[in-house]
Scaffold this motif. Structure first.
Motif, PDB file in Angstrom:
ATOM      1  N   ASN A  17       0.819  -1.209   0.000  1.00 15.77           N
ATOM      2  CA  ASN A  17       0.000   0.000   0.000  1.00 15.77           C
ATOM      3  C   ASN A  17       0.854   1.260   0.000  1.00 15.77           C
ATOM      4  N   ARG A  18       1.938   1.261   0.724  1.00 16.62           N
ATOM      5  CA  ARG A  18       2.825   2.431   0.710  1.00 16.62           C
ATOM      6  C   ARG A  18       3.419   2.648  -0.672  1.00 16.62           C
ATOM      7  N   ASN A  21       0.548   3.928  -2.921  1.00 15.47           N
ATOM      8  CA  ASN A  21       0.139   5.274  -2.505  1.00 15.47           C
ATOM      9  C   ASN A  21       1.170   6.341  -2.851  1.00 15.47           C
ATOM     10  N   ARG A  22       2.399   5.960  -3.026  1.00 16.40           N
ATOM     11  CA  ARG A  22       3.435   6.939  -3.343  1.00 16.40           C
ATOM     12  C   ARG A  22       3.824   6.948  -4.817  1.00 16.40           C
ATOM     13  N   ARG A  26      -0.737   8.161  -6.207  1.00 14.39           N
ATOM     14  CA  ARG A  26      -0.272   9.300  -5.418  1.00 14.39           C
ATOM     15  C   ARG A  26      -1.294  10.434  -5.303  1.00 14.39           C
ATOM     16  N   ARG A  28      -4.596  10.469  -5.683  1.00 15.11           N
ATOM     17  CA  ARG A  28      -5.756  10.050  -4.896  1.00 15.11           C
ATOM     18  C   ARG A  28      -5.391   9.959  -3.413  1.00 15.11           C
ATOM     19  N   TYR A  29      -4.240   9.383  -3.124  1.00 14.45           N
ATOM     20  CA  TYR A  29      -3.773   9.235  -1.749  1.00 14.45           C
ATOM     21  C   TYR A  29      -3.581  10.600  -1.088  1.00 14.45           C
ATOM     22  N   HIS A  32      -6.979  12.303  -0.384  1.00 11.11           N
ATOM     23  CA  HIS A  32      -7.663  11.723   0.778  1.00 11.11           C
ATOM     24  C   HIS A  32      -6.967  12.107   2.087  1.00 11.11           C
ATOM     25  N   LYS A  33      -5.661  12.035   2.097  1.00 17.75           N
ATOM     26  CA  LYS A  33      -4.911  12.340   3.319  1.00 17.75           C
ATOM     27  C   LYS A  33      -5.114  13.803   3.739  1.00 17.75           C
ATOM     28  N   LEU A  82      -3.550   6.628   7.203  1.00 16.81           N
ATOM     29  CA  LEU A  82      -4.186   6.178   5.968  1.00 16.81           C
ATOM     30  C   LEU A  82      -3.503   4.946   5.367  1.00 16.81           C
ATOM     31  N   ASP A  83      -2.175   4.866   5.431  1.00 19.07           N
ATOM     32  CA  ASP A  83      -1.457   3.698   4.908  1.00 19.07           C
ATOM     33  C   ASP A  83      -1.894   2.417   5.621  1.00 19.07           C
ATOM     34  N   SER A  86      -5.432   1.466   4.733  1.00 20.67           N
ATOM     35  CA  SER A  86      -5.470   0.906   3.377  1.00 20.67           C
ATOM     36  C   SER A  86      -4.985  -0.534   3.374  1.00 20.67           C
TER      37      SER A  86
END
Length: 179
Positions: A17-18, A21-22, A26, A28-29, A32-33, A82-83, A86
């Motif tokens: 997930n990390r 997400n990166r 990215r 979208r993440y 949300h964050k 969040l990570d 997820s």
């Protein structure tokens, strides 16, 4: 050619997930964050200000006053973690059964199975991204599916040879991530 045994545990799912997400997720993440953190701070501040005039409020306003800090705290915590949230959601979306997978990489594609006999297979052409962390290779098949390979789980072959092999088969260079 290559065989890898990977335990799809919290650590592996968090790394996956990390990585997503990166990289590919990215925008979208980050949206949300940031949204959750800003909403959390705003609700906490609004709730705190309303508490200053709590005794002057009616019953409905008191409910809102009590709910605002609770919503704010929940939103702030979910934004900060969040990570992990997820990764937990990914675990729920996984195929049911044993979480220990044996993956084999042969000439035409990869295939895998867990100890419950559940099987999956992908041709190399379906792999769109390859990420490499200190402990894992992550093969992204599409926006919602990834294959996690524990670097310490090779029972046939090794990491260095696998890196060249998967790059040749997919035409995609592994991208090193420091997460």
């Amino acid at each position: 050619m290559f065989e890898v045994v990977t335990e799809y545990d919290k650590k592996a799912l968090l790394a996956m997930n990390r990585a997503i997400n990166r990289t590919t997720g990215r925008r979208r993440y980050l949206f949300h964050k940031i949204f959750k953190i800003v909403l959390g701070v705003w609700c906490l501040a609004a709730g705190g200000l309303l508490l200053l005039v709590f005794d002057k409020l009616g019953a409905a306003e008191r409910v809102i006053t009590a709910a605002a800090p609770v919503i704010g705290l929940w939103s702030l915590i979910s934004g900060l973690f969040l990570d992990r949230l997820s990764a937990r959601a990914s675990r729920k979306l996984m195929i049911e059964g044993d979480r220990r997978w044996t993956l084999r990489f042969e000439e035409n594609g990869l295939s895998g199975e867990n100890r419950d006999g559940v099987q999956s297979a992908y041709p190399y052409g379906k792999i769109v991204s390859i990420f490499e962390t200190r402990e894992y290779f992550l093969l992204q098949v599409d926006k919602r599916h990834s294959v996690i390979l524990d670097k310490n789980g090779f029972t046939q072959g090794n990491c260095e040879d696998f890196r060249r092999f998967i790059s040749d088969k997919t035409g995609v260079e592994p991208r090193l991530l420091k997460i």
